[in-house]
Design a protein around this motif. Structure first.
Motif, PDB file in Angstrom:
ATOM      1  N   THR A  46      46.265  31.654  36.853  1.00  0.00           N
ATOM      2  CA  THR A  46      47.268  32.681  36.555  1.00  0.00           C
ATOM      3  C   THR A  46      46.740  34.098  36.674  1.00  0.00           C
ATOM      4  OG1 THR A  46      46.754  32.729  34.194  1.00  0.00           O
ATOM      5  CG2 THR A  46      48.394  31.112  34.926  1.00  0.00           C
ATOM      6  N   GLU A  47      45.435  34.275  36.605  1.00  0.00           N
ATOM      7  CA  GLU A  47      44.776  35.582  36.611  1.00  0.00           C
ATOM      8  C   GLU A  47      45.274  36.458  35.455  1.00  0.00           C
ATOM      9  OE1 GLU A  47      44.563  37.339  40.478  1.00  0.00           O
ATOM     10  OE2 GLU A  47      43.969  35.448  41.386  1.00  0.00           O
ATOM     11  N   ARG A  48      45.655  35.797  34.368  1.00  0.00           N
ATOM     12  CA  ARG A  48      46.058  36.466  33.133  1.00  0.00           C
ATOM     13  C   ARG A  48      45.312  35.807  31.988  1.00  0.00           C
ATOM     14  NH1 ARG A  48      51.661  38.789  33.478  1.00  0.00           N
ATOM     15  NH2 ARG A  48      52.176  38.653  35.655  1.00  0.00           N
ATOM     16  N   TYR A  98      48.829  40.954  35.158  1.00  0.00           N
ATOM     17  CA  TYR A  98      48.244  40.397  36.368  1.00  0.00           C
ATOM     18  C   TYR A  98      47.409  41.471  37.046  1.00  0.00           C
ATOM     19  CZ  TYR A  98      47.830  38.862  41.185  1.00  0.00           C
ATOM     20  OH  TYR A  98      47.339  38.531  42.415  1.00  0.00           O
ATOM     21  N   ALA A  99      46.221  41.126  37.447  1.00  0.00           N
ATOM     22  CA  ALA A  99      45.340  42.060  38.139  1.00  0.00           C
ATOM     23  C   ALA A  99      44.852  41.396  39.426  1.00  0.00           C
ATOM     24  CB  ALA A  99      44.171  42.453  37.268  1.00  0.00           C
ATOM     25  N   PRO A 100      45.349  41.836  40.566  1.00  0.00           N
ATOM     26  CA  PRO A 100      44.897  41.220  41.824  1.00  0.00           C
ATOM     27  C   PRO A 100      43.399  41.463  42.031  1.00  0.00           C
ATOM     28  CG  PRO A 100      46.253  43.142  42.276  1.00  0.00           C
ATOM     29  CD  PRO A 100      46.294  42.919  40.796  1.00  0.00           C
ATOM     30  N   PRO A 101      42.742  40.581  42.772  1.00  0.00           N
ATOM     31  CA  PRO A 101      41.301  40.761  43.035  1.00  0.00           C
ATOM     32  C   PRO A 101      41.044  42.113  43.701  1.00  0.00           C
ATOM     33  CG  PRO A 101      42.056  38.616  43.778  1.00  0.00           C
ATOM     34  CD  PRO A 101      43.269  39.379  43.375  1.00  0.00           C
ATOM     35  N   THR A 102      39.903  42.689  43.386  1.00  0.00           N
ATOM     36  CA  THR A 102      39.568  44.025  43.917  1.00  0.00           C
ATOM     37  C   THR A 102      38.617  43.964  45.088  1.00  0.00           C
ATOM     38  OG1 THR A 102      37.787  44.220  42.302  1.00  0.00           O
ATOM     39  CG2 THR A 102      39.927  45.170  41.697  1.00  0.00           C
ATOM     40  N   SER A 103      38.324  42.802  45.606  1.00  0.00           N
ATOM     41  CA  SER A 103      37.363  42.718  46.722  1.00  0.00           C
ATOM     42  C   SER A 103      38.029  42.945  48.064  1.00  0.00           C
ATOM     43  CB  SER A 103      36.680  41.368  46.733  1.00  0.00           C
ATOM     44  OG  SER A 103      37.601  40.320  46.798  1.00  0.00           O
TER      45      SER A 103
END
Length: 80
Positions: free
Chosen positions: A53-55, A75-80
């Protein structure tokens, strides 16, 4: 009470709320809802499957009001 498996719900055998992780809330619900789960009788399950869920589920107890509050990090999308 550690290493309890399978998870159970219902009245707490110790007379106090039980907060548990490592069992996804959605699995107990039988759905894709991974928010913190309270069975209404004494068990909180807070594992929200952050890897899916990335939460992150957060459970807060407000002492003055004697109440629980549940929420999820955004929700925080990946930062890469």
């Amino acid at each position: 009470m550690t290493h309890k498996f399978p998870p159970s719900v219902g009245p707490s055998p110790v007379g106090k709320p039980i907060v548990a992780g490592h069992v996804r809330a959605g699995a107990v619900r039988g759905s894709d809802d991974y928010s913190a789960f309270y069975d209404g009788e004494g068990h909180w399950l807070i594992d929200g499957g952050v890897e899916f869920t990335e939460r992150l589920n957060v459970l807060t107890y407000h002492v003055r009001q004697a109440r629980w509050e549940r929420w999820q990090t955004p929700y925080a999308p990946p930062t890469s």
